[in-house]
Design a protein around this motif. Sequence first.
Motif, short mmCIF file in Angstrom:
data_model
loop_
_atom_site.label_atom_id
_atom_site.label_comp_id
_atom_site.label_asym_id
_atom_site.label_seq_id
_atom_site.Cartn_x
_atom_site.Cartn_y
_atom_site.Cartn_z
N PRO A 147 32.41 34.96 43.35
CA PRO A 147 31.77 36.14 43.06
C PRO A 147 32.34 37.46 43.61
O PRO A 147 32.25 38.53 42.81
CB PRO A 147 30.46 35.75 43.74
CG PRO A 147 30.63 34.40 44.16
CD PRO A 147 31.86 34.03 44.13
N PHE A 148 32.84 37.58 44.70
CA PHE A 148 33.63 38.72 45.13
C PHE A 148 34.65 39.12 43.93
O PHE A 148 34.86 40.30 43.77
CB PHE A 148 34.05 38.42 46.64
CG PHE A 148 35.15 39.73 47.24
CD1 PHE A 148 34.66 40.64 47.54
CD2 PHE A 148 36.58 39.34 47.32
CE1 PHE A 148 35.56 41.70 47.96
CE2 PHE A 148 37.30 40.21 47.44
CZ PHE A 148 36.79 41.73 47.80
N PHE A 149 35.47 38.23 43.68
CA PHE A 149 36.76 38.74 42.74
C PHE A 149 36.17 39.01 41.47
O PHE A 149 36.64 39.88 41.07
CB PHE A 149 37.60 37.34 42.83
CG PHE A 149 38.82 37.54 43.97
CD1 PHE A 149 39.71 38.43 44.11
CD2 PHE A 149 38.37 36.63 45.09
CE1 PHE A 149 40.39 38.46 45.28
CE2 PHE A 149 39.24 36.59 46.36
CZ PHE A 149 40.32 37.39 46.23
N GLU A 150 35.23 38.40 41.09
CA GLU A 150 34.50 38.79 39.73
C GLU A 150 33.73 40.13 39.85
O GLU A 150 34.02 40.99 38.89
CB GLU A 150 33.27 37.53 39.51
CG GLU A 150 33.90 36.16 39.22
CD GLU A 150 32.71 35.11 38.91
OE1 GLU A 150 33.04 34.38 37.82
OE2 GLU A 150 31.71 35.21 39.48
N SER A 151 33.31 40.30 40.85
CA SER A 151 32.94 41.73 41.04
C SER A 151 33.69 42.74 41.11
O SER A 151 33.47 43.93 40.90
CB SER A 151 31.89 41.94 42.31
OG SER A 151 32.56 41.95 43.44
N LEU A 152 34.99 42.28 41.32
CA LEU A 152 36.18 43.57 41.51
C LEU A 152 36.92 43.44 39.92
O LEU A 152 37.88 43.91 39.89
CB LEU A 152 37.13 43.17 42.48
CG LEU A 152 36.46 43.52 43.81
CD1 LEU A 152 37.43 43.06 45.14
CD2 LEU A 152 35.96 44.99 44.13
N GLY A 153 36.46 42.67 39.01
CA GLY A 153 36.98 42.53 37.71
C GLY A 153 38.16 41.57 37.53
O GLY A 153 38.92 41.70 36.48
N PHE A 154 38.21 40.52 38.35
CA PHE A 154 39.13 39.43 38.23
C PHE A 154 38.43 38.47 37.11
O PHE A 154 37.27 38.38 37.10
CB PHE A 154 39.58 38.76 39.42
CG PHE A 154 40.53 39.61 40.38
CD1 PHE A 154 41.70 38.68 40.46
CD2 PHE A 154 40.10 40.63 40.99
CE1 PHE A 154 42.66 39.64 41.33
CE2 PHE A 154 40.93 41.25 41.88
CZ PHE A 154 42.24 40.82 41.95
N SER A 155 39.39 37.90 36.41
CA SER A 155 38.97 37.04 35.43
C SER A 155 39.34 35.63 35.60
O SER A 155 40.47 35.49 36.22
CB SER A 155 39.57 37.29 34.02
OG SER A 155 39.18 38.88 33.48
#
Length: 182
Positions: A147-155
């Motif tokens: 969820p952390f990486f998703e919140s930063l725009g990682f796909s």
Amino acid sequence: MSPDTPVTSSATALLCPAAILMIRLRPYRPDDGPRLLHLFRDTIRRVNIRDYPASQITAWASDEIDASAWCRRFEDRFVVVAEDSSEPPRVAGFAELEPDGHIDRVYVSADHQRQGVGRAMLQAILAEAERQGLERLFVEASLTALPFFESLGFSTIARQTVECRGERLVNVRMEWLRSETL
């Protein structure tokens, strides 16, 4: 990143006004290795335990890790270390970027979770990637960090299973392209 970039967290101020600590980002120093290994193990044991069974945590954060080899992996990488403003300063996290855009290890101590430390370190990683002209960053994120990486725009590229000291752990291959912003 300047050697002593201060970072404050509004989340900390909102949640615990009496215990506001400034976070300072600085470059990795060779003598950081043992403290970062301790943070790595402690974070996995206290934070990642919510998403992985105990047998996998034991393998991942093993006391049998070769400390010298683990620390040598920091060589020839951009590594940012976050420290809090306590006396003496406590390591709050670390993140590293390899020359090809691979983000290998990003860990925030269990005591500094959800205070903006991870985001600040990733912003420093992004600035370094831009300085190096990297168009793509990629990471194998734990289920906890997803969820952390998703919140930063990682796909998400794909879920995968990796072996670690005889245990099979699931993580998620992710990428971030320069056209996206943190």
